[in-house]
Write a protein that holds these residues in place. Sequence first.
Motif, PDB file in Angstrom:
ATOM      1  N   PRO A  24     -37.457 102.085  22.183  1.00 46.50           N
ATOM      2  CA  PRO A  24     -37.721 100.985  21.252  1.00 46.50           C
ATOM      3  C   PRO A  24     -38.284 101.499  19.928  1.00 46.50           C
ATOM      4  N   TYR A  25     -37.901 100.828  18.836  1.00 41.60           N
ATOM      5  CA  TYR A  25     -38.433 101.207  17.531  1.00 41.60           C
ATOM      6  C   TYR A  25     -39.937 100.965  17.497  1.00 41.60           C
ATOM      7  N   ASP A  26     -40.615 101.802  16.732  1.00 39.31           N
ATOM      8  CA  ASP A  26     -42.070 101.669  16.651  1.00 39.31           C
ATOM      9  C   ASP A  26     -42.490 100.299  16.128  1.00 39.31           C
ATOM     10  N   SER A  27     -41.715  99.784  15.146  1.00 37.11           N
ATOM     11  CA  SER A  27     -42.070  98.475  14.591  1.00 37.11           C
ATOM     12  C   SER A  27     -41.994  97.402  15.682  1.00 37.11           C
ATOM     13  N   HIS A  28     -41.016  97.532  16.583  1.00 39.49           N
ATOM     14  CA  HIS A  28     -40.895  96.566  17.675  1.00 39.49           C
ATOM     15  C   HIS A  28     -42.062  96.715  18.650  1.00 39.49           C
ATOM     16  N   ILE A  29     -42.439  97.966  18.889  1.00 39.64           N
ATOM     17  CA  ILE A  29     -43.558  98.211  19.818  1.00 39.64           C
ATOM     18  C   ILE A  29     -44.846  97.589  19.280  1.00 39.64           C
ATOM     19  N   PHE A  30     -45.098  97.779  17.986  1.00 38.01           N
ATOM     20  CA  PHE A  30     -46.335  97.225  17.423  1.00 38.01           C
ATOM     21  C   PHE A  30     -46.302  95.697  17.405  1.00 38.01           C
ATOM     22  N   GLN A  31     -45.142  95.152  17.108  1.00 40.88           N
ATOM     23  CA  GLN A  31     -45.034  93.689  17.120  1.00 40.88           C
ATOM     24  C   GLN A  31     -45.332  93.152  18.521  1.00 40.88           C
ATOM     25  N   LEU A  32     -44.769  93.822  19.532  1.00 39.90           N
ATOM     26  CA  LEU A  32     -45.004  93.404  20.911  1.00 39.90           C
ATOM     27  C   LEU A  32     -46.477  93.574  21.298  1.00 39.90           C
ATOM     28  N   ALA A  33     -47.073  94.664  20.855  1.00 40.83           N
ATOM     29  CA  ALA A  33     -48.495  94.891  21.155  1.00 40.83           C
ATOM     30  C   ALA A  33     -49.343  93.780  20.539  1.00 40.83           C
ATOM     31  N   ALA A  34     -48.973  93.336  19.336  1.00 40.55           N
ATOM     32  CA  ALA A  34     -49.719  92.240  18.697  1.00 40.55           C
ATOM     33  C   ALA A  34     -49.604  90.976  19.547  1.00 40.55           C
ATOM     34  N   TYR A  35     -48.429  90.755  20.130  1.00 38.01           N
ATOM     35  CA  TYR A  35     -48.266  89.582  20.989  1.00 38.01           C
ATOM     36  C   TYR A  35     -49.086  89.727  22.269  1.00 38.01           C
ATOM     37  N   CYS A  36     -49.122  90.950  22.817  1.00 34.32           N
ATOM     38  CA  CYS A  36     -49.935  91.180  24.024  1.00 34.32           C
ATOM     39  C   CYS A  36     -51.400  90.864  23.721  1.00 34.32           C
ATOM     40  N   LEU A  37     -51.851  91.329  22.576  1.00 31.74           N
ATOM     41  CA  LEU A  37     -53.247  91.080  22.197  1.00 31.74           C
ATOM     42  C   LEU A  37     -53.495  89.574  22.057  1.00 31.74           C
ATOM     43  N   LEU A  38     -52.561  88.881  21.408  1.00 30.21           N
ATOM     44  CA  LEU A  38     -52.717  87.438  21.203  1.00 30.21           C
ATOM     45  C   LEU A  38     -52.679  86.680  22.530  1.00 30.21           C
ATOM     46  N   VAL A  39     -51.837  87.140  23.452  1.00 28.15           N
ATOM     47  CA  VAL A  39     -51.782  86.506  24.777  1.00 28.15           C
ATOM     48  C   VAL A  39     -53.127  86.690  25.482  1.00 28.15           C
ATOM     49  N   GLU A  40     -53.670  87.889  25.415  1.00 26.26           N
ATOM     50  CA  GLU A  40     -54.964  88.138  26.067  1.00 26.26           C
ATOM     51  C   GLU A  40     -56.056  87.257  25.465  1.00 26.26           C
ATOM     52  N   LYS A  41     -56.059  87.170  24.120  1.00 29.67           N
ATOM     53  CA  LYS A  41     -57.091  86.357  23.463  1.00 29.67           C
ATOM     54  C   LYS A  41     -56.920  84.874  23.786  1.00 29.67           C
ATOM     55  N   THR A  42     -55.676  84.436  23.895  1.00 28.69           N
ATOM     56  CA  THR A  42     -55.410  83.006  24.086  1.00 28.69           C
ATOM     57  C   THR A  42     -55.616  82.579  25.539  1.00 28.69           C
ATOM     58  N   TYR A  43     -55.128  83.398  26.474  1.00 30.60           N
ATOM     59  CA  TYR A  43     -55.130  82.978  27.885  1.00 30.60           C
ATOM     60  C   TYR A  43     -56.188  83.695  28.720  1.00 30.60           C
ATOM     61  N   GLY A  44     -56.882  84.664  28.118  1.00 32.14           N
ATOM     62  CA  GLY A  44     -57.955  85.340  28.832  1.00 32.14           C
ATOM     63  C   GLY A  44     -57.475  86.309  29.891  1.00 32.14           C
ATOM     64  N   LYS A  45     -56.197  86.646  29.877  1.00 39.29           N
ATOM     65  CA  LYS A  45     -55.664  87.626  30.837  1.00 39.29           C
ATOM     66  C   LYS A  45     -54.872  88.647  30.055  1.00 39.29           C
ATOM     67  N   ARG A  46     -55.127  89.890  30.367  1.00 36.96           N
ATOM     68  CA  ARG A  46     -54.475  90.961  29.619  1.00 36.96           C
ATOM     69  C   ARG A  46     -53.094  91.279  30.210  1.00 36.96           C
ATOM     70  N   PRO A  47     -52.027  91.150  29.414  1.00 33.96           N
ATOM     71  CA  PRO A  47     -50.720  91.546  29.950  1.00 33.96           C
ATOM     72  C   PRO A  47     -50.655  93.068  30.069  1.00 33.96           C
ATOM     73  N   PRO A  48     -50.235  93.593  31.198  1.00 31.32           N
ATOM     74  CA  PRO A  48     -50.154  95.055  31.324  1.00 31.32           C
ATOM     75  C   PRO A  48     -49.003  95.640  30.506  1.00 31.32           C
ATOM     76  N   TYR A  49     -48.064  94.780  30.159  1.00 36.25           N
ATOM     77  CA  TYR A  49     -46.919  95.219  29.347  1.00 36.25           C
ATOM     78  C   TYR A  49     -46.285  94.006  28.686  1.00 36.25           C
ATOM     79  N   GLY A  50     -45.428  94.287  27.718  1.00 32.91           N
ATOM     80  CA  GLY A  50     -44.598  93.245  27.122  1.00 32.91           C
ATOM     81  C   GLY A  50     -43.148  93.672  27.271  1.00 32.91           C
ATOM     82  N   ILE A  51     -42.252  92.766  26.950  1.00 29.97           N
ATOM     83  CA  ILE A  51     -40.828  93.056  27.141  1.00 29.97           C
ATOM     84  C   ILE A  51     -40.083  92.880  25.818  1.00 29.97           C
ATOM     85  N   ILE A  52     -39.256  93.863  25.492  1.00 31.77           N
ATOM     86  CA  ILE A  52     -38.344  93.717  24.357  1.00 31.77           C
ATOM     87  C   ILE A  52     -36.945  93.510  24.937  1.00 31.77           C
ATOM     88  N   HIS A  53     -36.349  92.398  24.565  1.00 29.33           N
ATOM     89  CA  HIS A  53     -35.011  92.074  25.077  1.00 29.33           C
ATOM     90  C   HIS A  53     -33.982  92.454  24.022  1.00 29.33           C
TER      91      HIS A  53
END
Length: 171
Positions: A84-113
């Motif tokens: 995966p491109y680095d830009s995609h990885i960082f975008q996904l990481a930002a979503y993981c962080l937002l999911v953790e902040k919003t739902y209080g559970k840390r995703p162990p990974y994200g998925i790029i389709h």
Amino acid sequence: MTLVIGLFLLFLAVVFFWQSNRQRTQAGLPGGRVIYTDTRAWGLVEKPLYDHELGLTGKPDYLVEQNGLIIPIEVKSGRAPDAPYDSHIFQLAAYCLLVEKTYGKRPPYGIIHYTGRDLAVDYTDKMESALLDQLADIRRDEYRTQVERSHEDAARCRGCGFRNVCDQSLA
Ligand code: SF4
């Protein structure tokens, strides 16, 4: 407000794209691993996720619940690259962080389709730390009046939404 959020996300994507190569070397970003996911379980995200503390907002294309955890999914058009491109990885990481902040559970990974292939990218402590460094850099660069081009790729400029106002465009 929608326009402001949209511009911020666009800005974020471009900055991630600019900075990703340098950051990858420093952070040793994780590669993706191919996984199978059932798209029928994917749920559309209605509203952008927002973290007040970081001033970060973003809207993954989908969220899926797996074993009590919420995993963000970002859909990219086109064939899957080898990694995966680095830009995609960082975008996904930002979503993981937002999911953790919003739902209080840390995703162990994200998925790029990508077309024909799904890649899981681990959201490690190191990944989070690289993301927070990126965000700090973005805040710092926000006040700079001149940012140097970080590449020699004319194709990238041809596909860039800032081409018409960029004084360093190669296209
Ligand atoms: S036009 Fe090229 S140099 Fe300018 S912002 Fe876009 S990608 Fe960067």
